[in-house]
Motif scaffolding. Structure first.
Motif, PDB file in Angstrom:
ATOM      1  N   ILE A  76       6.544 -20.187  -3.615  1.00 20.56           N
ATOM      2  CA  ILE A  76       7.561 -19.349  -4.245  1.00 20.56           C
ATOM      3  C   ILE A  76       8.955 -19.743  -3.774  1.00 20.56           C
ATOM      4  O   ILE A  76       9.908 -19.745  -4.561  1.00 20.56           O
ATOM      5  N   GLY A  77       9.102 -20.091  -2.485  1.00 20.37           N
ATOM      6  CA  GLY A  77      10.406 -20.500  -1.973  1.00 20.37           C
ATOM      7  C   GLY A  77      10.960 -21.704  -2.713  1.00 20.37           C
ATOM      8  O   GLY A  77      12.149 -21.751  -3.052  1.00 20.37           O
ATOM      9  N   LEU A  78      10.108 -22.671  -2.988  1.00 20.39           N
ATOM     10  CA  LEU A  78      10.542 -23.855  -3.732  1.00 20.39           C
ATOM     11  C   LEU A  78      10.839 -23.486  -5.181  1.00 20.39           C
ATOM     12  O   LEU A  78      11.742 -24.059  -5.802  1.00 20.39           O
ATOM     13  N   GLY A  79      10.100 -22.511  -5.718  1.00 19.60           N
ATOM     14  CA  GLY A  79      10.409 -22.021  -7.063  1.00 19.60           C
ATOM     15  C   GLY A  79      11.799 -21.421  -7.122  1.00 19.60           C
ATOM     16  O   GLY A  79      12.569 -21.682  -8.061  1.00 19.60           O
ATOM     17  N   MET A 134       0.250 -15.339   6.304  1.00 16.55           N
ATOM     18  CA  MET A 134      -0.717 -14.307   5.926  1.00 16.55           C
ATOM     19  C   MET A 134      -1.992 -14.534   6.739  1.00 16.55           C
ATOM     20  O   MET A 134      -2.483 -15.656   6.838  1.00 16.55           O
ATOM     21  N   LYS A 135      -2.496 -13.460   7.336  1.00 13.39           N
ATOM     22  CA  LYS A 135      -3.720 -13.560   8.135  1.00 13.39           C
ATOM     23  C   LYS A 135      -4.509 -12.274   8.014  1.00 13.39           C
ATOM     24  O   LYS A 135      -3.959 -11.190   8.163  1.00 13.39           O
ATOM     25  N   ASN A 136      -5.798 -12.401   7.730  1.00 15.38           N
ATOM     26  CA  ASN A 136      -6.669 -11.236   7.661  1.00 15.38           C
ATOM     27  C   ASN A 136      -7.408 -11.088   8.986  1.00 15.38           C
ATOM     28  O   ASN A 136      -8.044 -12.030   9.448  1.00 15.38           O
ATOM     29  N   SER A 137      -7.299  -9.912   9.587  1.00 14.79           N
ATOM     30  CA  SER A 137      -7.904  -9.680  10.900  1.00 14.79           C
ATOM     31  C   SER A 137      -9.256  -8.969  10.828  1.00 14.79           C
ATOM     32  O   SER A 137      -9.767  -8.488  11.838  1.00 14.79           O
ATOM     33  N   GLY A 138      -9.827  -8.880   9.625  1.00 19.74           N
ATOM     34  CA  GLY A 138     -11.138  -8.249   9.485  1.00 19.74           C
ATOM     35  C   GLY A 138     -11.030  -6.787   9.123  1.00 19.74           C
ATOM     36  O   GLY A 138     -11.155  -6.411   7.963  1.00 19.74           O
ATOM     37  N   TYR A 197      -0.187 -11.587  -7.371  1.00 20.69           N
ATOM     38  CA  TYR A 197      -1.023 -12.728  -6.987  1.00 20.69           C
ATOM     39  C   TYR A 197      -0.426 -14.005  -7.560  1.00 20.69           C
ATOM     40  O   TYR A 197      -0.438 -14.224  -8.773  1.00 20.69           O
ATOM     41  N   THR A 198       0.105 -14.835  -6.683  1.00 26.84           N
ATOM     42  CA  THR A 198       0.807 -16.047  -7.087  1.00 26.84           C
ATOM     43  C   THR A 198       0.198 -17.249  -6.385  1.00 26.84           C
ATOM     44  O   THR A 198       0.008 -17.229  -5.163  1.00 26.84           O
ATOM     45  N   VAL A 199      -0.091 -18.294  -7.132  1.00 34.62           N
ATOM     46  CA  VAL A 199      -0.706 -19.484  -6.564  1.00 34.62           C
ATOM     47  C   VAL A 199       0.221 -20.114  -5.529  1.00 34.62           C
ATOM     48  O   VAL A 199       1.397 -20.369  -5.789  1.00 34.62           O
ATOM     49  N   SER A 200      -0.307 -20.331  -4.330  1.00 37.19           N
ATOM     50  CA  SER A 200       0.461 -20.924  -3.237  1.00 37.19           C
ATOM     51  C   SER A 200      -0.514 -21.542  -2.248  1.00 37.19           C
ATOM     52  O   SER A 200      -1.715 -21.645  -2.525  1.00 37.19           O
ATOM     53  N   GLU A 201       0.004 -21.915  -1.086  1.00 36.33           N
ATOM     54  CA  GLU A 201      -0.875 -22.476  -0.064  1.00 36.33           C
ATOM     55  C   GLU A 201      -1.839 -21.438   0.485  1.00 36.33           C
ATOM     56  O   GLU A 201      -2.882 -21.774   1.033  1.00 36.33           O
ATOM     57  N   THR A 202      -1.503 -20.162   0.338  1.00 29.86           N
ATOM     58  CA  THR A 202      -2.362 -19.093   0.875  1.00 29.86           C
ATOM     59  C   THR A 202      -3.150 -18.359  -0.205  1.00 29.86           C
ATOM     60  O   THR A 202      -4.103 -17.649   0.094  1.00 29.86           O
ATOM     61  N   VAL A 203      -2.751 -18.496  -1.464  1.00 34.96           N
ATOM     62  CA  VAL A 203      -3.456 -17.855  -2.578  1.00 34.96           C
ATOM     63  C   VAL A 203      -3.914 -18.934  -3.545  1.00 34.96           C
ATOM     64  O   VAL A 203      -3.090 -19.641  -4.126  1.00 34.96           O
ATOM     65  N   ILE A 204      -5.210 -19.067  -3.713  1.00 35.98           N
ATOM     66  CA  ILE A 204      -5.780 -20.116  -4.544  1.00 35.98           C
ATOM     67  C   ILE A 204      -6.412 -19.511  -5.796  1.00 35.98           C
ATOM     68  O   ILE A 204      -7.184 -18.551  -5.714  1.00 35.98           O
ATOM     69  N   ASP A 205      -6.076 -20.084  -6.946  1.00 35.05           N
ATOM     70  CA  ASP A 205      -6.738 -19.683  -8.183  1.00 35.05           C
ATOM     71  C   ASP A 205      -8.030 -20.489  -8.285  1.00 35.05           C
ATOM     72  O   ASP A 205      -8.029 -21.657  -8.671  1.00 35.05           O
ATOM     73  N   GLY A 206      -9.136 -19.861  -7.928  1.00 39.52           N
ATOM     74  CA  GLY A 206     -10.415 -20.556  -7.942  1.00 39.52           C
ATOM     75  C   GLY A 206     -11.084 -20.594  -9.294  1.00 39.52           C
ATOM     76  O   GLY A 206     -12.249 -20.989  -9.404  1.00 39.52           O
ATOM     77  N   GLY A 207     -10.361 -20.175 -10.343  1.00 38.67           N
ATOM     78  CA  GLY A 207     -10.929 -20.194 -11.673  1.00 38.67           C
ATOM     79  C   GLY A 207     -11.537 -18.858 -12.055  1.00 38.67           C
ATOM     80  O   GLY A 207     -11.675 -17.951 -11.229  1.00 38.67           O
ATOM     81  N   PRO A 208     -11.923 -18.716 -13.325  1.00 40.02           N
ATOM     82  CA  PRO A 208     -12.410 -17.427 -13.825  1.00 40.02           C
ATOM     83  C   PRO A 208     -13.710 -16.944 -13.193  1.00 40.02           C
ATOM     84  O   PRO A 208     -14.042 -15.763 -13.288  1.00 40.02           O
ATOM     85  N   ASP A 209     -14.439 -17.858 -12.540  1.00 38.96           N
ATOM     86  CA  ASP A 209     -15.704 -17.448 -11.936  1.00 38.96           C
ATOM     87  C   ASP A 209     -15.577 -17.060 -10.468  1.00 38.96           C
ATOM     88  O   ASP A 209     -16.533 -16.551  -9.876  1.00 38.96           O
ATOM     89  N   SER A 210     -14.417 -17.302  -9.866  1.00 45.47           N
ATOM     90  CA  SER A 210     -14.227 -16.905  -8.471  1.00 45.47           C
ATOM     91  C   SER A 210     -14.001 -15.401  -8.400  1.00 45.47           C
ATOM     92  O   SER A 210     -13.613 -14.764  -9.382  1.00 45.47           O
ATOM     93  N   VAL A 211     -14.248 -14.814  -7.243  1.00 47.91           N
ATOM     94  CA  VAL A 211     -14.094 -13.360  -7.090  1.00 47.91           C
ATOM     95  C   VAL A 211     -12.661 -12.933  -7.385  1.00 47.91           C
ATOM     96  O   VAL A 211     -12.418 -12.010  -8.173  1.00 47.91           O
TER      97      VAL A 211
END
Length: 272
Positions: A22-25, A98-102, A198-212
Motif C-alpha cells: 500500500i505504501g508504494l501504491g 502484523m503478527k498473530n499471537s494465537g 483486505y488488500t493484497v500485500s506481503e502479509t495478506v495473500i489472495d490464495g484464490g476463490p478456494d482458499s479460506v
C-alpha cells in the motif's frame, strides 16, 4: 493556466513503509500527480528498487533507510529529507507489521510492545517530526500547511483473535489523527486516517476463490475481491493535495464496502 487542486507539483511527501504494498501504491499516486516522494523503509535495496519505479514518473525521489521504531533515526531522517528536498508537505505513516499471537492469553509483553514500537510509536514519531517542520514553515509566514495520513486498518474499529496489539496500534492511529487535527488545524495542518480492507500485500495473500480467506472475502465484500495497492493511489492524492484542504480528523474506509456490509454474507453472491 490555473493550477488544479490535485496537482502536486512542488509538494514533497514522506511515506513510511513506502517501498512495497500500500505504501508504494501511495507513492505511485503522488508521483502521477506530480509530487516528489521520500521513501522510508528498513531495507536499502527495496527502497532503491521502489525509488527507481517512482522516478519513471519524472519526479524527485529520496530513498532513506529508516527504522521508524527508533526515534533518533526518524528525527535525523526527517531533517535530512527537509534539507535535501527543500520541504515536506505531507507524511503518510504507513509502516507496520502484523503478527498473530494465537489468543489474547498467549500474548506476551514482548509481542505486544514490539508491535506497538513500529505500528504505533513509529507512526507518532514520523507524524510529529513532519508536523514540527510544517508548523515552523507556518510560523515563518508560509501558510501552505500540510497533511498527515495514518494508514490504519479495519482492525482499528473491529476486533481480531490474537491480534489485540495490532487492534490497539491501529485504533491509536485513528485517535492520534483526531487529536492532531484539533490541535494543529490552526497551523494549516490536517490529519486523517485511512483504513484499508483486505488488500493484497506481503502479509495478506489472495490464495484464490478456494482458499479460506479468498472465499470469505468474495462472499462478504460487496465488490467481491481483494484490494490492491493501486486502489490507494486516489485517496493518497486526495489527502496529500489541496483537494482536501478542509478535510481533517476523519476516518475513511477503503475496503470495497466490507464495513458497509458489516461482514455479512453477500446475498447476490450466495444466490449464484
Amino acid at each position: 493556466m490555473a493550477r488544479m487542486p490535485w496537482d502536486m507539483s512542488g509538494k514533497v511527501v514522506v511515506i513510511t513503509g513506502g517501498n512495497s504494498g500500500i505504501g508504494l501504491g501511495f507513492a505511485r499516486g503522488i508521483a502521477k500527480a506530480g509530487g516528489d516522494v521520500v521513501i522510508w523503509g528498513r531495507r536499502a535495496d527495496k527502497n532503491e528498487a521502489a525509488a527507481e519505479e517512482i522516478r519513471a514518473y519524472g519526479v524527485r525521489v529520496l530513498p532513506q533507510s529508516v527504522d521508524v521504531s527508533d526515534e533518533t533515526q526518524v528525527i535525523a531522517a526527517m531533517a535530512e529529507a527537509v534539507e535535501k528536498m527543500g520541504r515536506v508537505d505531507g507524511v503518510i505513516a504507513n509502516a507496520g507489521v502484523m503478527k498473530n499471537s494465537g489468543t489474547f492469553t498467549d500474548m506476551t509483553s514482548e509481542d505486544y510492545h514490539a508491535l506497538l514500537a513500529i505500528n504505533q510509536h513509529g507512526a507518532f514519531y514520523a507524524a510529529r517530526e513532519g508536523a514540527r517542520h510544517m508548523r515552523a514553515r507556518w510560523d515563518a509566514g508560509d501558510e501552505s500547511g500540510g497533511s498527515i495520513i495514518f494508514c490504519a486498518s479495519l482492525s482499528a474499529v473491529t476486533g481480531s483473535v490474537g491480534m489485540q496489539h495490532y487492534n490497539s496500534a491501529k485504533g491509536a492511529m485513528a485517535s492520534l489523527a483526531r487529536g492532531i487535527a484539533v490541535d494543529m488545524g490552526r497551523f494549516g495542518i490536517r490529519a486523517n486516517t485511512v483504513c484499508p480492507g483486505y488488500t493484497v500485500s506481503e502479509t495478506v495473500i489472495d490464495g484464490g476463490p478456494d482458499s479460506v480467506l479468498g472465499k470469505q472475502v468474495r462472499e462478504r465484500d460487496p465488490m467481491q475481491r481483494f484490494g490492491t495497492a493501486d486502489d490507494f493511489e486516489g485517496i493518497g492524492i486526495y489527502f496529500m493535495s489541496d483537494m482536501s484542504r478542509y478535510h481533517t480528523g476523519d476516518i475513511v474506509y477503503i475496503d470495497g464496502g466490507w464495513m458497509a456490509n458489516a461482514g455479512k454474507i453477500n446475498i447476490a453472491t450466495a444466490r449464484r
